[in-house]
Design a protein around this motif. Structure first.
Motif: not given
Length: 777
Positions: A534-542, A570-573
């Motif tokens: 459930e934590m496999d990404g980085l948030r793009p928005s708070l 973080f953005d997609t890059e």
């Protein structure tokens, strides 16, 4: 890294120094001791000489031996396969107590008397050395029949295992650790001398042609020898067993021993395999595209310097002509390439990647001295080499700087002595300044702080007087300090306006991101080892992580939930940015008498006022719903000083329902567009300002921004400010709307008369009529 006391003693004088003292000194100079193992042969185990061997009359696997023990010849029954006449062997005599607790007694084995036991290495409490009994030789000292083995110091050794940090490749050898101890104990390092009479010896040029193409950043030296009657002495076998080094043959055993002793990377090749039935081997060093060097023979790669070699080219026999190679390549060159390209490495890469010994002649000469001592090898005269000069790293440091960082005064003579013994080349010591070159074998020394650390560890941290920490920072106003102060003030303003700070992980669920209309990280930028699924990404928005906190507060029956957070997105890059988020859910104020205990829910206008109270004035412009969090009809862009700073919006009803949230509003801004700017004071008029309202009719489709742009820059100088105060539509107006604007008018020179004010308002109306098709209502 494993060393032994006796092995170190060959390179530094340790007389009068106990093993415990050695361990303490190693710890004090930064070489942490992990374990200490003492090997002691028990008493009543002596040197015996096998005079004869006969088969046991009643057991095929037993041998009846007559063994000379000096004082007498004893009959001992032995089951080892390697027992034979003429051997010197360890014999446990009657009464000896073995390391496992067994007591040796007179016995009968299948009816044959036996007075003692011939021992293997493990039965003596030593590491395992081969199969069968231990064969003694004079590498441990002169063999005297009947002499107790506990009197042979080379057998009774102390093994020390050191836990080295990755930057101390210079200590991956006996010589390297001895060099450190020589400085720590202020003892001289014992020099190694190797003299070879090359007269009447064939030159290496007769059998080897070594060429190079390009200039790879490597160093190579080749020597050659014709091996015969090679034998491995007990001392070498014992020490290799201690460091758990296996060897396929005698030559490899000596190479491993020389590598561990000197730290030089050594490899060996069978001449016949390289020559391809020719009289001369042709080796070509080529520079690869990745910057490394490869040695080729007959169009094939024999080795990539510092990384690996073709295992099939190794010498498999202890006779015939062999090529011996010593190599060096800087670790900062080789390690990044291997990691990037995933190159296959061998066991010696561990040394090259951490920094092997660059003195290649030292390693080769030590190996050749061993071969000359323990074989009938004929060494070819001369060598073939390719040397890349190691660039000297020169540093300048002052005594004042050293004393300031250490915290106490150290004599210049002491500093120079320590650095010189550590291998630094001192060029100048004048006016309290030291100019030096770092040692070629110390790859980790890069700056002045590293040099001072060397001084401290030799002086001893326990010898540095304890003092209170005194830190005096220079008075400076940097951008980093301004940013810190602004974020601190931003937090204080948010708290002062009733918001509570929250902190969340930057990690989030990619599945949730897609549901909210965000693009997760690109596949090549994705997290390789997430904490959980459930934590496999980085948030793009708070706001993505804030939703959980809002939901948690609602579940705890909170009716008014004002929260804020400052953190990374973080953005997609995977490019990161700092954002500031204000979120508000539920009732706009607390229950009180003034609202009869029934406060109204927060609305768009009220939330925008709260945002302005925290970040200051801003302008709203029409925006588009960029993701699934934004309400399609109640959202806008926040503009500050002509830049888009962020968004303010009501939470999309679908998301609010999914999280069981009441009316929720949020504003998320990029911190880089919020940083405090210098405020320039402006003069204000000493005369009383006046305000005038004007009501006009304009098309309903006309945005206020168009009206604002029409007025800005075209108004008379006396108009200081204007803003809308009322908007009205009804059926009688049709497609038009009534808009009331208020103007603040002031003069710096006098109090304006009514006629002058009316003239100004007439000018304003003309601008509106011309640029906005407005009509006076």
């Amino acid at each position: 890294m494993i060393v032994t006391r006796n092995w170190l003693q060959e390179w530094v004088d340790l007389d009068g120094i106990t093993t415990d003292d050695i361990c303490k000194k190693l710890n004090s100079i930064g070489l942490e001791v992990d374990s200490l193992t003492r090997f002691r042969v028990p008493e009543k185990i002596v040197v015996g000489y096998v005079k004869s061997c006969e088969k046991h009359p009643d057991a095929d696997k037993l041998t009846v031996c007559q063994i000379d023990l000096g004082t007498a010849t004893r009959q001992i029954v032995c089951g080892a396969k390697n027992i034979r006449e003429g051997l010197y062997v360890p014999v446990a005599t009657v009464g000896a107590v073995m390391p496992n607790g067994m007591k040796i007694k007179h016995a009968k084995l299948r009816g044959v008397e036996s007075d003692g036991m011939v021992c293997s290495s493990t039965e003596l409490g030593l590491p395992k050395i081969g199969e069968g009994i231990l064969e003694l030789d004079e590498s441990i000292g002169k063999l005297e029949i009947g002499k107790a083995l506990c009197e042979y110091s080379l057998l009774n050794d102390d093994m020390i295992e050191i836990e080295l940090t990755a930057n101390r490749g210079d200590c991956l050898s006996i010589h390297g650790v001895a060099r450190e101890l020589s400085v720590g104990f202020d003892r001289s390092i014992i020099p190694f001398e190797f003299k070879q009479d090359e007269n009447n010896h064939l030159g290496i040029g007769r059998i080897l042609q070594f060429m190079h193409e390009g200039n790879p950043p490597v160093s190579l030296i080749y020597r050659a020898a014709n091996l015969a009657n090679l034998r491995i002495p007990l001392l070498v076998r014992l020490r290799l067993a201690m460091i758990e080094q296996d060897a396929a043959n005698g030559l490899e055993a000596f190479c491993n021993y020389a590598i561990h002793t000197t730290g030089v990377v050594l490899r060996h090749y069978d001449f016949s395999k390289l020559s391809c039935a020719k009289e001369k081997v042709k080796l070509v060093l080529k520079e690869l595209d990745n910057g490394l060097g490869a040695v080729e023979y007959d169009g094939k790669i024999a080795s990539i310097v510092g990384i690996n070699q073709d295992e099939t080219l190794k010498a498999e026999r202890d006779e015939g002509v062999v090529l011996l190679e010593a190599s060096y390549i800087a670790p900062d060159i080789i390690a990044p390439v291997v990691k990037k390209e995933g190159l296959e490495t061998d066991a010696l890469y561990y040394r090259t990647s951490r920094g092997s010994e660059p003195d290649l002649e030292f390693g080769l000469n030590f190996l050749l001295s061993l071969l000359g001592q323990w074989s009938d090898a004929e060494v070819y005269a001369g060598c073939s080499e390719f040397i890349t000069p190691k660039e000297l790293h020169t540093l300048k440091i002052t005594v004042e700087e050293i004393e300031r960082l250490i915290g106490q005064q150290i004599e210049l003579s002491v500093i120079v002595n320590i650095l010189s013994r550590l291998g630094f080349v001192i060029h100048k010591t004048e006016d309290g300044q030291i100019i030096l070159d770092t040692p070629s074998f110390r790859h980790d020394i890069e700056n002045r702080q590293d040099v001072i650390e060397e001084i401290v560890r030799i002086v001893g941290i326990d010898n540095i007087a304890s003092k209170p920490l005194r830190f005096q920072e220079a008075n400076r106003n940097s951008l980093a300090l301004q940013r810190y102060k602004y974020l601190r003030d931003l937090r204080l303003k948010a708290v002062a306006n009733g918001f509570f700070e929250t902190v969340h992980y930057v990690f989030c669920d990619n599945k949730k991101l897609r549901q909210l209309g965000f693009e997760p990280l690109k596949e090549e930028k994705a997290l390789l080892n997430p904490i959980t699924n459930e934590m496999d990404g980085l948030r793009p928005s708070l706001m993505v992580t804030m939703l959980d906190s809002l939901q948690r507060n609602v579940s705890m029956s909170k009716k008014r939930i004002p929260l804020f957070e400052i953190g990374k997105v973080f953005d997609t890059e995977r490019n990161e940015a700092f954002h500031f988020l204000l979120a508000y859910a539920g009732e706009k104020e607390m229950e009180a008498v003034t609202n009869a205990g029934k406060p109204e829910p927060i609305d768009f206008a009220s939330f925008v006022d709260k945002v302005a109270a925290v970040i200051g004035p801003f302008e709203l412009k029409k925006g588009s719903a960029e993701n699934g969090l934004l309400h399609p009809y109640q959202s806008a862009e926040i503009w500050i000083d002509g830049k888009r700073a962020g968004v303010v919006s009501k939470l999309h009803p679908t998301v609010a329902d999914a999280y069981d949230l009441p009316d929720t509003f949020f504003a998320e801004l990029d911190v880089s567009n919020l940083e405090a700017k210098h405020i320039h004071a402006k003069a204000i008029s000493a005369y009383t300002p006046v305000q005038r309202d004007i009501s006009i009719v304009v098309p309903q489709t006309m945005p206020y921004t168009q009206i604002k742009e029409a007025l800005e820059g075209n108004l008379p100088e006396s108009v200081k400010q204007f803003f809308p105060i009322d908007r009205y539509v009804d059926e009688s107006l049709g497609e038009w709307m009534s808009l009331t604007l208020r103007f603040m008018i002031s003069s710096m020179e006098k109090t304006l008369e009514e006629s002058e004010i009316n003239a100004i308002m007439d000018d304003v109306l003309k601008i509106l009529e011309k640029r906005c098709e407005a009509k006076l209502r």
